[in-house]
Design a protein around this motif. Structure first.
Motif, PDB file in Angstrom:
ATOM      1  N   HIS A  76      12.439   5.536  -4.152  1.00 14.44           N
ATOM      2  CA  HIS A  76      12.206   4.823  -2.882  1.00 14.44           C
ATOM      3  C   HIS A  76      12.177   5.836  -1.758  1.00 14.44           C
ATOM      4  O   HIS A  76      13.163   6.506  -1.481  1.00 14.44           O
ATOM      5  CB  HIS A  76      13.312   3.802  -2.634  1.00 14.44           C
ATOM      6  N   ASP A  77      11.022   5.969  -1.097  1.00 15.94           N
ATOM      7  CA  ASP A  77      10.933   6.854   0.056  1.00 15.94           C
ATOM      8  C   ASP A  77      11.753   6.308   1.203  1.00 15.94           C
ATOM      9  O   ASP A  77      11.847   5.089   1.411  1.00 15.94           O
ATOM     10  CB  ASP A  77       9.476   6.999   0.495  1.00 15.94           C
ATOM     11  N   VAL A  78      12.317   7.223   1.981  1.00 16.73           N
ATOM     12  CA  VAL A  78      13.086   6.862   3.188  1.00 16.73           C
ATOM     13  C   VAL A  78      12.560   7.738   4.316  1.00 16.73           C
ATOM     14  O   VAL A  78      12.857   8.941   4.367  1.00 16.73           O
ATOM     15  CB  VAL A  78      14.588   7.058   2.996  1.00 16.73           C
ATOM     16  N   VAL A  79      11.766   7.154   5.206  1.00 12.80           N
ATOM     17  CA  VAL A  79      11.171   7.908   6.313  1.00 12.80           C
ATOM     18  C   VAL A  79      12.010   7.663   7.561  1.00 12.80           C
ATOM     19  O   VAL A  79      12.140   6.525   8.021  1.00 12.80           O
ATOM     20  CB  VAL A  79       9.714   7.477   6.547  1.00 12.80           C
ATOM     21  N   ILE A  80      12.572   8.746   8.105  1.00 13.65           N
ATOM     22  CA  ILE A  80      13.446   8.656   9.292  1.00 13.65           C
ATOM     23  C   ILE A  80      12.753   9.364  10.435  1.00 13.65           C
ATOM     24  O   ILE A  80      12.328  10.525  10.306  1.00 13.65           O
ATOM     25  CB  ILE A  80      14.817   9.303   9.003  1.00 13.65           C
ATOM     26  N   ASN A  81      12.625   8.656  11.565  1.00 13.79           N
ATOM     27  CA  ASN A  81      11.984   9.271  12.734  1.00 13.79           C
ATOM     28  C   ASN A  81      12.819   9.062  13.984  1.00 13.79           C
ATOM     29  O   ASN A  81      13.906   8.497  13.903  1.00 13.79           O
ATOM     30  CB  ASN A  81      10.556   8.752  12.926  1.00 13.79           C
ATOM     31  N   THR A 122       0.826  -1.200   0.000  1.00 12.10           N
ATOM     32  CA  THR A 122       0.000   0.000   0.000  1.00 12.10           C
ATOM     33  C   THR A 122       0.865   1.256   0.000  1.00 12.10           C
ATOM     34  O   THR A 122       0.577   2.228  -0.710  1.00 12.10           O
ATOM     35  CB  THR A 122      -0.947  -0.001   1.207  1.00 12.10           C
ATOM     36  N   ASP A 123       1.953   1.254   0.789  1.00  5.90           N
ATOM     37  CA  ASP A 123       2.865   2.395   0.804  1.00  5.90           C
ATOM     38  C   ASP A 123       3.497   2.606  -0.568  1.00  5.90           C
ATOM     39  O   ASP A 123       3.654   3.743  -1.034  1.00  5.90           O
ATOM     40  CB  ASP A 123       3.960   2.189   1.850  1.00  5.90           C
ATOM     41  N   PRO A 174      22.132  -4.483  10.177  1.00  7.81           N
ATOM     42  CA  PRO A 174      22.021  -4.834  11.601  1.00  7.81           C
ATOM     43  C   PRO A 174      22.816  -3.887  12.499  1.00  7.81           C
ATOM     44  O   PRO A 174      23.935  -3.489  12.173  1.00  7.81           O
ATOM     45  CB  PRO A 174      22.598  -6.258  11.659  1.00  7.81           C
ATOM     46  N   LYS A 175      22.199  -3.535  13.623  1.00  6.98           N
ATOM     47  CA  LYS A 175      22.840  -2.718  14.647  1.00  6.98           C
ATOM     48  C   LYS A 175      22.192  -3.067  15.970  1.00  6.98           C
ATOM     49  O   LYS A 175      20.960  -3.142  16.057  1.00  6.98           O
ATOM     50  CB  LYS A 175      22.678  -1.226  14.344  1.00  6.98           C
ATOM     51  N   ALA A 176      22.991  -3.270  16.977  1.00  3.02           N
ATOM     52  CA  ALA A 176      22.476  -3.726  18.267  1.00  3.02           C
ATOM     53  C   ALA A 176      21.391  -2.792  18.784  1.00  3.02           C
ATOM     54  O   ALA A 176      21.574  -1.571  18.827  1.00  3.02           O
ATOM     55  CB  ALA A 176      23.620  -3.820  19.274  1.00  3.02           C
ATOM     56  N   GLY A 177      20.263  -3.390  19.144  1.00  6.31           N
ATOM     57  CA  GLY A 177      19.178  -2.627  19.738  1.00  6.31           C
ATOM     58  C   GLY A 177      18.224  -1.994  18.748  1.00  6.31           C
ATOM     59  O   GLY A 177      17.298  -1.307  19.164  1.00  6.31           O
ATOM     60  N   PHE A 178      18.449  -2.191  17.442  1.00  7.51           N
ATOM     61  CA  PHE A 178      17.596  -1.585  16.427  1.00  7.51           C
ATOM     62  C   PHE A 178      17.047  -2.651  15.491  1.00  7.51           C
ATOM     63  O   PHE A 178      17.675  -3.702  15.281  1.00  7.51           O
ATOM     64  CB  PHE A 178      18.377  -0.551  15.607  1.00  7.51           C
ATOM     65  N   ARG A 179      15.900  -2.355  14.904  1.00 13.16           N
ATOM     66  CA  ARG A 179      15.337  -3.247  13.897  1.00 13.16           C
ATOM     67  C   ARG A 179      16.170  -3.169  12.626  1.00 13.16           C
ATOM     68  O   ARG A 179      16.721  -2.121  12.292  1.00 13.16           O
ATOM     69  CB  ARG A 179      13.890  -2.874  13.591  1.00 13.16           C
ATOM     70  N   HIS A 180      16.221  -4.284  11.907  1.00 11.26           N
ATOM     71  CA  HIS A 180      16.931  -4.277  10.644  1.00 11.26           C
ATOM     72  C   HIS A 180      16.184  -5.166   9.652  1.00 11.26           C
ATOM     73  O   HIS A 180      15.287  -5.914  10.004  1.00 11.26           O
ATOM     74  CB  HIS A 180      18.381  -4.743  10.815  1.00 11.26           C
ATOM     75  N   GLY A 181      16.576  -5.059   8.392  1.00 14.08           N
ATOM     76  CA  GLY A 181      15.919  -5.822   7.332  1.00 14.08           C
ATOM     77  C   GLY A 181      15.423  -4.894   6.243  1.00 14.08           C
ATOM     78  O   GLY A 181      15.884  -3.761   6.097  1.00 14.08           O
ATOM     79  N   SER A 182      14.481  -5.384   5.445  1.00 14.62           N
ATOM     80  CA  SER A 182      13.955  -4.627   4.325  1.00 14.62           C
ATOM     81  C   SER A 182      13.271  -3.342   4.799  1.00 14.62           C
ATOM     82  O   SER A 182      12.409  -3.377   5.669  1.00 14.62           O
ATOM     83  CB  SER A 182      12.947  -5.477   3.549  1.00 14.62           C
ATOM     84  N   LEU A 183      13.652  -2.217   4.215  1.00 14.33           N
ATOM     85  CA  LEU A 183      13.024  -0.948   4.583  1.00 14.33           C
ATOM     86  C   LEU A 183      11.560  -0.927   4.175  1.00 14.33           C
ATOM     87  O   LEU A 183      10.738  -0.294   4.838  1.00 14.33           O
ATOM     88  CB  LEU A 183      13.786   0.216   3.940  1.00 14.33           C
ATOM     89  N   ARG A 184      11.199  -1.603   3.091  1.00 12.05           N
ATOM     90  CA  ARG A 184       9.790  -1.679   2.701  1.00 12.05           C
ATOM     91  C   ARG A 184       8.980  -2.363   3.799  1.00 12.05           C
ATOM     92  O   ARG A 184       7.828  -2.007   4.049  1.00 12.05           O
ATOM     93  CB  ARG A 184       9.645  -2.459   1.400  1.00 12.05           C
ATOM     94  N   LEU A 206       9.942  -2.557   7.112  1.00 10.26           N
ATOM     95  CA  LEU A 206      10.030  -1.777   8.341  1.00 10.26           C
ATOM     96  C   LEU A 206       9.273  -0.460   8.237  1.00 10.26           C
ATOM     97  O   LEU A 206       8.833   0.086   9.245  1.00 10.26           O
ATOM     98  CB  LEU A 206      11.496  -1.505   8.679  1.00 10.26           C
ATOM     99  N   ARG A 207       9.193   0.084   7.012  1.00 13.02           N
ATOM    100  CA  ARG A 207       8.473   1.316   6.697  1.00 13.02           C
ATOM    101  C   ARG A 207       9.190   2.557   7.186  1.00 13.02           C
ATOM    102  O   ARG A 207       9.220   3.567   6.494  1.00 13.02           O
ATOM    103  CB  ARG A 207       7.044   1.302   7.244  1.00 13.02           C
TER     104      ARG A 207
END
Length: 444
Positions: A439-444, A155-156, A345-355, A357-358
């Motif tokens: 490809h959108d990259v949303v950083i929060n 959908t995104d 990958p980074k300790a304490g953070f989610r990793h994987g496909s940005l699509r 993870l959003r």
């Protein structure tokens, strides 16, 4: 001729599903989910429900000849460790069978339970599970297997492409669905049609190529025809949001070959109608595509430019921003490139496909790669464009276009500033741009 008022009337009066029926659909889905949430056996497994497909993308059309329209939603359920994949579908059906309201309306399909409202619509309820390992899956009952899915990612992606097309992609999809249902000369599942049309939206003179509905229709159909010409045999049709999953099982070679031929024919008809300067002849040509329901509006219609809230021109240019159109290349199109973004990958953070993870946090590492059907050799250009107050304050809006000089076909970036940014890729060969992606990259 464009006949913008005719297109407005045609969409409003003939193609679009009216708001009353959409409201009734929402009420019906609310009643269905209420029944499942209160079921004695599986009520405690309910997590939420998520519209998907044409309903989520806002591309549902009015059924032709008063046939039923269809809508899908995902029934997000808790994982049961001792259940096999088919058990989820079986238990949802059993819940409906326990209901006096739905026991005569339910039919089990391979991936869903269908609730039929005769003469109006049917609602497909698709069990959807997030497994312990993080995989998002639906059920293939016949094979007793899980299938990967990424509904929000799709959908995104659809919204992203529609934004690039100035809000015209949704209208083009609706028009092609209408042609499919009205002419009945080709068959294509809506999810495949949406993917094929969405992938044709390019970051090249978007403000003019998708300035209004007939222009976008002509442009996207011509680009689709050019791409289909490359593939006499059905190519892999991956889910844009879930590349490990393809849609090929929903189609076959005969259907694909026929679709390919019909798109060539209808693209030529659309171009003829668009280019015809005589209004009477142009109307006759458009009616060859859409039938006699495409007619002079009975009242003044709002022109089909970009919907409210969507730009018809690019945003303000950043200080160092460049556009690929200014590099002296010609547009050729006809090919495909797809950006694949991974959060490393980074300790304490989610990793994987940005699509999947959003969104991503600051101070993360991103790895961008591409897949394309353009044969080597070719040149790859990248563009990274930041947005938002933080990037603006630090003078980091960027926007320069750079050549992939080492031919690594990849790029690494760090997420430094909060905001909705994007990355674009352009494939250039022999001085012509053959494919682009965004490809959108949303950083929060």
């Amino acid at each position: 001729m464009k006949l913008l008022a005719y297109f407005s009337a045609f969409l409003a009066e003939t193609v679009n599903l009216n708001q009353t029926r959409l409201g009734l659909l929402e009420d019906r889905v609310g009643a269905i989910t209420s029944t499942l949430k209160t079921d004695s056996q599986i009520g405690n497994l309910y997590r939420t429900h998520i519209p998907q497909g044409s309903w989520a993308h806002r591309t549902i059309i009015k059924p032709f000849n008063n046939h039923e329209f269809d809508a899908d939603f995902l029934l997000h359920m808790e994982e049961m460790e001792d259940w096999k994949p088919k058990d989820y579908l079986r238990e949802v059906r059993a819940a409906f069978k326990r209901s006096a309201t739905y026991k005569e309306k339910v039919t089990k399909k391979n991936r869903c339970c269908r609730i039929v409202y005769a003469g109006d619509c049917h609602v497909d309820v698709v069990p959807y599970i997030t497994l312990a390992d993080g995989r998002e899956v639906i059920v293939n009952y016949a094979d007793n297997e899980f299938e990967d899915t990424n509904p929000q990612g799709f959908t995104d992606w659809m919204k992203e492409k529609d934004g690039l097309a100035n809000g015209q992609l949704r209208r083009v999809i609706k028009l092609l669905k209408y042609v499919r249902d009205y002419k009945q000369t080709f068959r294509v599942p809506s999810v495949i049609l949406t993917t094929l049309l969405g992938e044709r939206v390019q970051t090249w003179h978007e403000a003019t190529r998708y300035s209004d509905t007939p222009t976008a229709l002509k442009t996207i159909l011509a680009d689709l025809d050019a791409w289909l010409d490359l593939y006499p045999l059905m190519p892999p049709l991956p889910d844009p949001s879930c590349p490990e999953t393809t849609f090929n099982h929903r189609w076959n070679q005969d259907q694909y070959g026929n679709f390919r031929n019909k798109i060539k024919l209808y693209s030529s008809w659309v171009t003829e109608a668009f280019d015809e300067d005589d209004k009477t002849l142009s109307l006759a040509a458009w009616q060859r595509v859409f039938g006699t329901s495409f007619q002079q509006p009975s009242s003044v219609q709002k022109s089909l430019t970009a919907p409210s809230g969507l730009p018809t021109t690019r945003e303000a240019r950043a200080p160092y921003e460049q556009y690929i159109e200014e590099f002296g290349f010609n547009w050729k199109g006809g090919h495909k490139v797809r950006i694949n973004a991974q959060v490393l990958p980074k300790a304490g953070f989610r990793h994987g496909s940005l699509r999947r993870l959003r969104r991503v946090s600051t101070f993360q590492s991103l790895h961008f790669t591409i897949t394309t059907d353009v044969p080597e050799p070719y040149d790859l250009y990248w563009k990274v464009r930041n947005r938002g107050p933080e990037a603006t304050a630090h003078g980091q809006l960027r926007g320069e276009i750079t050549l992939d000089e080492d031919r690594s076909r990849s790029r690494k970036e760090t997420t430094s500033w909060k905001g909705q940014h994007y990355v674009e890729a352009y494939i250039v060969k022999d001085g012509r741009v053959l494919a682009t992606d965004h490809h959108d990259v949303v950083i929060n």
